[in-house]
Design an enzyme around this catalytic site. Structure first.
Site, short mmCIF file in Angstrom:
data_model
loop_
_atom_site.label_atom_id
_atom_site.label_comp_id
_atom_site.label_asym_id
_atom_site.label_seq_id
_atom_site.Cartn_x
_atom_site.Cartn_y
_atom_site.Cartn_z
N GLU A 1 -2.20 7.03 10.69
CA GLU A 1 -3.65 7.00 10.63
C GLU A 1 -4.11 5.57 10.93
O GLU A 1 -3.77 4.65 10.19
CB GLU A 1 -4.14 7.42 9.25
CG GLU A 1 -3.84 8.87 8.90
CD GLU A 1 -4.33 9.21 7.50
OE1 GLU A 1 -5.23 10.05 7.39
OE2 GLU A 1 -3.80 8.63 6.54
N ASP B 1 0.90 7.19 6.47
CA ASP B 1 -0.38 7.43 5.81
C ASP B 1 -1.17 6.13 5.75
O ASP B 1 -0.62 5.08 5.38
CB ASP B 1 -0.11 7.96 4.40
CG ASP B 1 -1.38 8.30 3.65
OD1 ASP B 1 -2.08 9.22 4.08
OD2 ASP B 1 -1.66 7.63 2.63
#
Length: 628
Positions: free
Chosen positions: A341, A312
């Site tokens: 990400e 994340d």
């Protein structure tokens, strides 16, 4: 001592500080890495109950403290306290309800039968992965699912849940955060409480809210392992969503209560940096935090048999840490997949050129990132739910879509000056790109289509949905889909459903009967990719050699995979993607072609013959054909 030698010393010291509780029937050893001397408290249950004893820790080296308690403490609970409040430590491996106290147990007691025989399903290349992002609660909780253990880890051990995944053809599930998190009270579990879990408390323990008994430290671990084992037995890998970039809060975090001021980044004025958008950001470049991440990843691999990690907000972490994680994981199994990400949610108090953002993926071999280039070329920009792109018949994103099709690498037929977000390639290999059009963040695909293509009827939504996924699954990147897209899920238009109730997030399994053609298309599309190595070459040079684009038209992109690419049994494969609301004529090389995909149907046995030259692609659909 020089600054460099001091840093090296800190890294050496950090390698063995995360075994905070070591149990045996004869004694339990408690260790803590902290600048301050603390105490260990022993309790008889996990949240209230009697305090049994308090023991002062003794020095065990620089910033290290230790105490040995004789006797069998199995079934008891513990906390550390250096004067900042009680904490189970930063690396608790078992906890009581709501994660406030560490649990003393023998980890062997948490293993399912035949756990030692559990093996990682075989994957030769990341290009062979087909990733299905899911939350077991969304997947199982609706009455229509027919699943017994609704909302629990055990839901993914049941035959119906497993069989659906097998029929679809995916071979990896990306499960949303599974560690112990803050925002759901495990002592009052009810249908009103919902959260994805991006608010970490104890990173190395499964959350009790998804177990059948949150008060049992053994059961939550056992049931998580049973889930992994059942998926492995079905040939499905398990990828864990990890959220090392921030904690639920700073002041009350286990990090802060153990080593105040250390684990986070701060601005020049002393305020916490907020690159996560959640009020704080961790400092992966610091020795203890880097070692924590390394040891945590290895722990999930070794103890829970995890097969991959999705980071994340990976752009909050530093490049060096991510590369060290990749190297450590390679020493265990190089097929374990790592992606994240490639951005942060705000400015970080660390130089951007040293951060693991998408633009720096070139410096991180073996680590992949999501392609927002491809996503937004298809559906429209992240910052405007109502604005469409290729799927809405709006021209201008064709070059961005081509860039996604090649997997984010340099390709002589992609004009980078016309790509939406990146003006130079960011991937060394196509397997460093996650190809996708929707995920848990943002609107799901159906909602986005309804929002950006006004007045679209159900048939049109289905055509565009299938067209979008054809681009994703026949690209050279690693394909990724959101759970439920195969049954045309919606989330009632909610953009960010992280805390929305089950009525928004749950899958309606009645859609399987309502839209059977959608599941059939997804299943056959996935099988087409699996059956034909031309769609998953996995090598940048091969992609540049074998993938040739046809001249583009507005909202029309076509390409040829030529000369038995990747050893494919089909000599030349042509894929034509038409985002226009009307048929489109395309010039292709003259030859005899067998059509295998047309107007919402995929059949590798053939749907008819075409002679080449000029062919017509139906509105808002794909045409796929080959010659031998």
């Amino acid at each position: 001592m020089t600054a460099l030698s001091a840093l090296l010393f800190q890294f050496a010291q950090a390698q063995d500080v995360f075994n905070e509780m070591s149990y045996s029937p004869e004694q339990t050893v408690f260790s803590l890495n902290s600048p301050s001397k603390g105490v260990v408290r022993i309790y008889d249950n996990g949240i209230s109950g009697k305090l049994l004893k308090t023991i002062r820790m003794k020095s065990d080296g620089a910033d290290k403290w230790k105490v040995i308690i004789k006797g069998n403490l199995k079934g008891k609970f513990y906390t550390f306290d250096i004067g900042k409040g009680e904490t189970p430590g930063v690396f608790a491996k078992a906890v009581g309800v709501n994660g406030r106290r560490g649990a003393i147990l023998n980890m062997l007691d948490t293993n399912p039968d035949n756990w030692d025989a559990d093996v990682r399903p075989l994957i030769k290349s990341p290009a062979d992965l087909v990733i299905y992002e899911m939350h077991w609660r969304d997947y199982s909780v609706d009455a229509s699912s027919g699943i017994i253990n609704k909302g629990k880890f055990l839901s993914l051990t049941e035959p119906k849940a497993i069989e659906h995944l097998k029929q679809l053809g995916i071979n990896a599930v990306h499960i949303l955060p599974s560690f112990d998190y803050a925002s759901v009270d495990e002592t009052h579990l009810d249908s009103a409480q919902y959260n994805w879990g991006y608010d970490p408390v104890n990173y190395n323990v499964p959350d009790g809210g998804y177990s059948t008994d949150p008060y049992s430290p053994v059961k939550r671990i056992y049931e998580f392992k049973r889930m992994v084992q059942a998926l492995h037995n079905a040939g499905i890998r398990v990828i864990l969503d990890v959220v090392y970039n921030h904690t639920f809060d700073l002041k009350n975090s286990n990090f802060e209560k153990t080593y105040p001021g250390y684990y986070y980044r701060y601005n020049a004025d002393g305020t916490p940096s907020n690159g996560s958008g959640c009020g704080n950001e961790t400092a992966s470049e610091k020795p203890l935090m880097r070692s924590f991440m390394l040891e945590s990843v290895k722990y999930w691999i070794n103890e829970y048999h995890i097969d991959g990690f999705r980071f994340d907000l990976m752009g909050v972490h530093d490049i060096e840490t991510m590369n060290e994680i990749r190297a450590e994981v390679n020493s265990i199994d190089p097929t374990i997949f790592i992606y994240g990400e490639g951005w942060s949610a705000g400015n970080c108090a660390y130089p951007v050129e040293k951060l693991a953002v998408k633009a720096n993926i070139l410096e991180m071999p073996g680590i992949a990132a999501f392609s927002d280039d491809m996503r937004d070329a298809l559906r429209g920009p992240f910052n405007d739910d109502h604005k469409g792109a290729f799927l809405a018949g709006i021209s201008g994103e064709e070059e961005s879509l081509k860039f996604g099709i090649v997997g984010g690498i340099m390709h002589p037929q992609v004009d980078m000056q016309k790509v939406n977000y990146d003006k130079k390639p960011w991937a060394l290999q196509p397997t460093q790109q996650i190809s996708y059009v929707s995920c848990h963040d943002d609107m799901c695909l159906v909602d986005r289509l309804k929002s950006s293509v006004p007045n679209a009827d159900a048939d049109q939504i289905i055509r565009l949905d299938e067209l979008a996924q054809t681009a994703v699954f026949l690209s050279q990147g690693v394909p990724f889909m959101l759970s439920g897209e195969e049954m045309l899920r919606d989330k009632k238009g909610v953009h960010n459903s992280f805390s929305s109730p089950d009525t928004i997030n749950s899958l309606d399994w009645n859609n399987m009967d309502k839209y059977p053609q959608v599941f059939e298309y997804y299943k056959n599309l996935i099988q087409l990719r699996k059956n034909h190595p031309a769609f998953r070459l996995g090598d940048a040079d091969l992609v540049r050699e074998k993938l040739q684009f046809l001249p583009i038209q507005p909202c029309m992109v076509g390409f040829i995979l030529k000369d038995n690419a990747g050893g494919d049994k089909w000599k030349n494969i042509i894929v034509l993607l038409n985002g226009n609301n009307s048929p489109c004529d395309v010039d292709v090389p003259q030859d005899e072609y067998t059509v295998v995909g047309c107007d919402g149907v995929i059949n590798e046995n053939g749907l008819g013959q075409l002679a080449g030259g000029k062919v017509t692609v139906d509105a808002q659909s794909a045409l796929i054909m080959y010659n031998k």
